[in-house]
Design an enzyme around this catalytic site. Structure first.
Site, PDB file in Angstrom:
ATOM      1  N   ASP A 249     -16.262   5.850 -26.332  1.00 29.99           N
ATOM      2  CA  ASP A 249     -17.136   7.277 -25.503  1.00 29.99           C
ATOM      3  C   ASP A 249     -16.952   7.402 -23.877  1.00 29.99           C
ATOM      4  OD1 ASP A 249     -18.620   9.326 -25.276  1.00 29.99           O
ATOM      5  OD2 ASP A 249     -20.557   8.621 -25.914  1.00 29.99           O
TER       6      ASP A 249
HETATM    7  C1  BGC Z   1     -20.374  11.853 -25.492  1.00 28.48           C
HETATM    8  C2  BGC Z   1     -20.125  12.802 -26.083  1.00 28.48           C
HETATM    9  C3  BGC Z   1     -18.527  13.388 -25.851  1.00 28.48           C
HETATM   10  C4  BGC Z   1     -17.662  12.518 -25.390  1.00 28.48           C
HETATM   11  C5  BGC Z   1     -16.580  13.610 -24.315  1.00 28.48           C
HETATM   12  C6  BGC Z   1     -19.679  11.787 -24.023  1.00 28.48           C
HETATM   13  O1  BGC Z   1     -20.679  12.302 -22.737  1.00 28.48           O
HETATM   14  O2  BGC Z   1     -21.340  11.897 -24.985  1.00 28.48           O
HETATM   15  O3  BGC Z   1     -20.565  12.658 -27.655  1.00 28.48           O
HETATM   16  O4  BGC Z   1     -18.150  13.235 -27.209  1.00 28.48           O
HETATM   17  O5  BGC Z   1     -18.547  12.632 -23.641  1.00 28.48           O
HETATM   18  O6  BGC Z   1     -17.123  14.988 -23.661  1.00 28.48           O
END
Ligand code: BGC
Length: 778
Positions: A249
């Site tokens: 993530d």
């Molecule tokens: C989120 C993800 C997301 C990623 C990219 C993160 O903060 O938890 O779900 O895909 O950011 O935007």
């Protein structure tokens, strides 16, 4: 739709069975030509959304972006601005459609939009369980039930990937809150992890093989997800057979080298070279082997090469068609929760539409998944085309109300035949990044409903929200429709339902509790001191309400229709089977009303054996069917091992109990009119090894320990039963007292580790004697 499904399956087969090994080989060849620096460079992004190319080897960069229910491709470096894309309903709604075929179609549409925008990976769907209604991202997650979440995710992924665009199944794992989301430690026992928090991922991996899985930010039992080899390597890759790459993530990396060794492949976003350098140093110092790094880079590269080979240059998509699909999807997500006196559908009546959301809908959630819609439909415009509608704002954009707004709303309500009050949760109440603090809607919304009910007996409340809310007014209104966050076409879908153009067919994908205090994780959510203890264990959602006999406001799987359905003739292929047999169950369902409609046939399994603590029942299969008035159909399911099994943490394996199970079917978890009983014989029962620390009762239960147990008990009988050689004749009362004493002593002894017989046996039973006995039971 069926034909399209077949076509998608064929394309997928071609991509995976024949294609994947080709990409793997190509990736391996390229990796063999790379320098250490080049390999390390491929392990992280170039910037926020793309990976680094290696021009010398003709390796292109790939682009990945959010999000689950629509494409959110940022324009340049501006995070607040993204390209227009179709905004479908969010996952909470999607799961309430219980229609995987429709989600597959939606996945195809998402894939087309990705191709048109040169996006190779779409970051979703998210399949984390809804442990509490307060979870800030509940709108982005499917359900409190792993089977429903897993099946819906698999369908969406299959659709998306059929277009040559990779999915990123997220957030792996036990990431069920926003509070301290980047660091909290989710403490989950092994059984709960396997039965509740992992199966949705497992189903999606096994049925759709996502090209990437995104590891979550949090720790699981003390280890960051990004360096959790149990999850990333043993379970995901080895047990489930995941073939893609694991991406962090955004910002979830803690110790980069530990991550590489544990199974984390790609780090996103780019780290400006800092962590790439750490990889190089770790290889040079021997902390990471070159072989391991090669594996990681090959895994990343193989998927990237595939997306490039499947890229459709110059692709476009039909915006109108996708908007229509969004409308269809949205209308299947809506759940009719109450319909007293058949107040709905509203036919040829004067309707007072009340509430700011009727003109400015709440249709998606905030955070990384926020889409810039190609257009937005509101229910006021859509309904005005089909009925006589007046409008009152009811509350302000920031969810407050005053006497003037209330008076206007009451006036419009009085002048109409029916009042439809549109409320829910404002943007500021639920979002990625923070949890809700309670289950309530804004005070102004409840006040508005109470005021309208006072002047108009025919009130329908429409809800636009991403997670369950309390409804203190539920008994006072005649109709309730849960629209969830219905996407850009939600307003039109709602109008279709209000007027009866569409017969509602959604069923709740999560339980609605009466009040927050009734919810399973009430005392433990969101944790304290950096730790969240999943103390309710396997009892989340309906598993909890069933077991504790806490009546919910609306149960899981519940949803009304404008028609009625009758269930009959449950048939089972066998009444006694081995747990390895495939068992066929069929039921008949008939549309007994006057209009065509869809019904979700749900099948639950109940373990009657009571040998271990289990939920009252668990959802195992479901199918959505469309029936004309009077039409009847037979729905069949095939039950398998896992439908009966529980996860036994003592042996770290799935097991079944020998004995009786009930199979239940119907249209809601709380209304399962059909049931049949069957006997399962467990094909293989595993026992933990017997050791010095095993309890005496464990010897009694263990096939190899039984004899040793009997011997030990016989030897000990003198300790608690008096002298067995005594010739003294006992009275019946004395006999009875002796038996009771023996039973009590056995119960007490059973709880003792066998080693205590040595330390407390007064020298009669030695370590050597115990070791000799243990040797015989290995
Ligand atoms: C989120 C993800 C997301 C990623 C990219 C993160 O903060 O938890 O779900 O895909 O950011 O935007």
């Amino acid at each position: 739709m069926k034909q399209q499904g077949l076509l998608i399956s064929m394309i997928m087969l071609a991509q995976t069975a024949f294609g994947q090994s080709g990409y793997d080989t190509k990736a391996k060849e390229l990796v063999a030509k790379m320098t250490l620096e080049e390999k390390a460079s491929l392990c992280s992004g170039r910037d926020f959304w793309s990976t680094k190319p290696i021009e010398r080897l003709d390796i292109p960069s790939v682009f990945m972006t959010d999000g689950p229910h629509g494409l959110r491709k940022a324009v340049g470096t501006d995070f607040t601005n993204s390209v227009p894309a179709t905004c479908f309903p969010t996952a909470a709604g999607l799961a309430s459609s219980w229609n995987p075929a429709l989600l597959q179609e939606m996945g195809v549409a998402l894939g087309e939009e990705c191709q048109a925008n040169n996006v190779q990976f779409l970051l979703g769907p998210g399949v984390n369980m809804k442990r509490s209604p307060l979870g800030g991202r509940n709108f982005e997650y499917f359900s409190e039930d792993p089977v429903l979440a897993g099946k819906m995710a698999a369908a969406l992924i299959n659709g998306l990937q059929s277009q040559g665009v990779g999915a990123s199944l997220k957030h792996f794992a036990a990431n069920n809150q926003e509070f301290e989301r980047l660091s909290n430690n989710s403490v989950v026992d092994e059984r709960t992890l396997h039965e509740i928090y992992l199966p949705a991922f497992e189903i999606a991996v096994k049925e759709a093989q996502p090209w990437t899985v995104m590891c979550s930010y949090n720790k699981i039992n003390g280890v960051y997800a990004s360096e959790n080899s149990l999850l990333l390597d043993s379970i995901l890759r080895k047990q489930w057979g995941f073939k893609g790459f694991v991406v962090s993530d955004w910002g979830a990396v803690n110790d980069r080298a530990a991550g590489i060794n544990a199974g984390l492949d790609l780090e996103m976003p780019g780290n400006g070279g800092i962590n790439d350098k750490k990889i190089i140093d770790a290889v040079n110092s021997g902390r990471i082997s070159m072989q391991r790094l090669d594996e990681v880079v090959t895994q990343i590269l193989a998927q990237q090469l595939k997306t490039h080979a499947l890229h459709k240059e110059g692709a476009t998509y039909d915006k109108d068609k996708h908007h229509s699909l969004a409308r269809e999807v949205s209308s299947e997500c809506a759940v009719l929760l109450k319909n007293s006196n058949n107040i709905l559908p509203i036919e040829k009546k004067k309707i007072a539409l009340i509430g700011n959301f009727a003109k400015v809908p709440r249709y998606q959630g905030a955070g990384s998944s926020q889409v810039n819609p190609t257009r937005i439909a509101n229910v006021y415009d859509a309904l005005s085309k089909a009925a006589s509608v007046t409008f009152a704002q009811g509350y302000t954009a920031d969810a407050t109300t005053d006497d003037k707004l209330i008076a206007e709303a009451q006036q419009e309500a009085k002048n109409s035949n029916v009042a439809v009050v549109v409320v829910g949760l404002p943007d500021t109440y639920e979002s990625e990044g923070f949890d809700r603090s309670n289950m309530d809607m804004p005070e102004a919304f409840n006040r508005l409903i109470d005021a309208v009910v006072k002047v108009q007996p025919n009130v329908v409340v429409v809800l636009m929200n991403g997670s369950a809310v309390a409804m203190p007014w539920a008994g006072k209104v005649k109709g309730i429709i849960e629209c969830w966050l219905g996407g850009q076409a939600g307003g039109e879908a709602l109008a279709d339902i209000l007027t009866g153009k569409v017969n509602p067919s959604g069923k709740l994908s999560e339980t609605f509790a009466v009040k927050l205090e009734d919810t399973p994780s009430y005392l433990e959510f969101p944790g304290r001191n950096g730790t969240t203890i999943y103390g309710e264990g396997i009892f989340i959602g309906y598993r909890y309400y069933d077991k504790k006999k806490v009546a919910p406001l609306f149960p899981f799987g519940f949803g009304l229709s404008y028609t009625t359905f009758a269930y009959s003739d449950m048939d089972i292929s066998t009444a006694a089977a081995s747990d390895t047999d495939k068992i066929k169950v069929s039921v008949k369902v008939k549309n007994t009303g006057k209009v065509a409609g869809k019904e979700v046939v749900q099948l639950y399994v109940q373990d009657e054996n009571k040998t271990i603590l289990r939920p009252e029942k668990e959802l195992k299969h479901f199918t959505k069917v469309f029936l004309q008035p009077g039409e009847e159909t037979t729905v069949s399911f095939e039950l398998n091992y896992r439908d009966f099994a529980y996860y036994d943490e003592k042996v770290h394996e799935w097991q079944t109990s020998n004995g009786q199970y009930n199979i239940l079917a119907g249209g809601s978890s709380a209304d399962l009119p059909l049931h049949t009983s069957m006997k399962i014989s467990a094909s293989h029962v595993l026992y933990p090894p017997l050791t010095r620390n095993s309890l005496l009762k464990e010897f009694a239960q263990h096939p190899k320990g039984k004899a040793m147990y009997a011997k030990l008990m016989e030897n000990m009988s003198s300790m608690f039963g008096g002298n067995s050689n005594s010739t003294e004749k006992l009275t019946p009362a004395q006999e009875d007292a002796k038996k009771k004493m023996q039973t009590m002593m056995i119960t007490i002894l059973n709880e003792m580790p066998v080693s205590k017989l040595v330390s407390m046996g007064g020298g009669k039973f030695t370590d050597q004697m115990l070791d000799a006995m243990l040797e015989q039971v290995q």
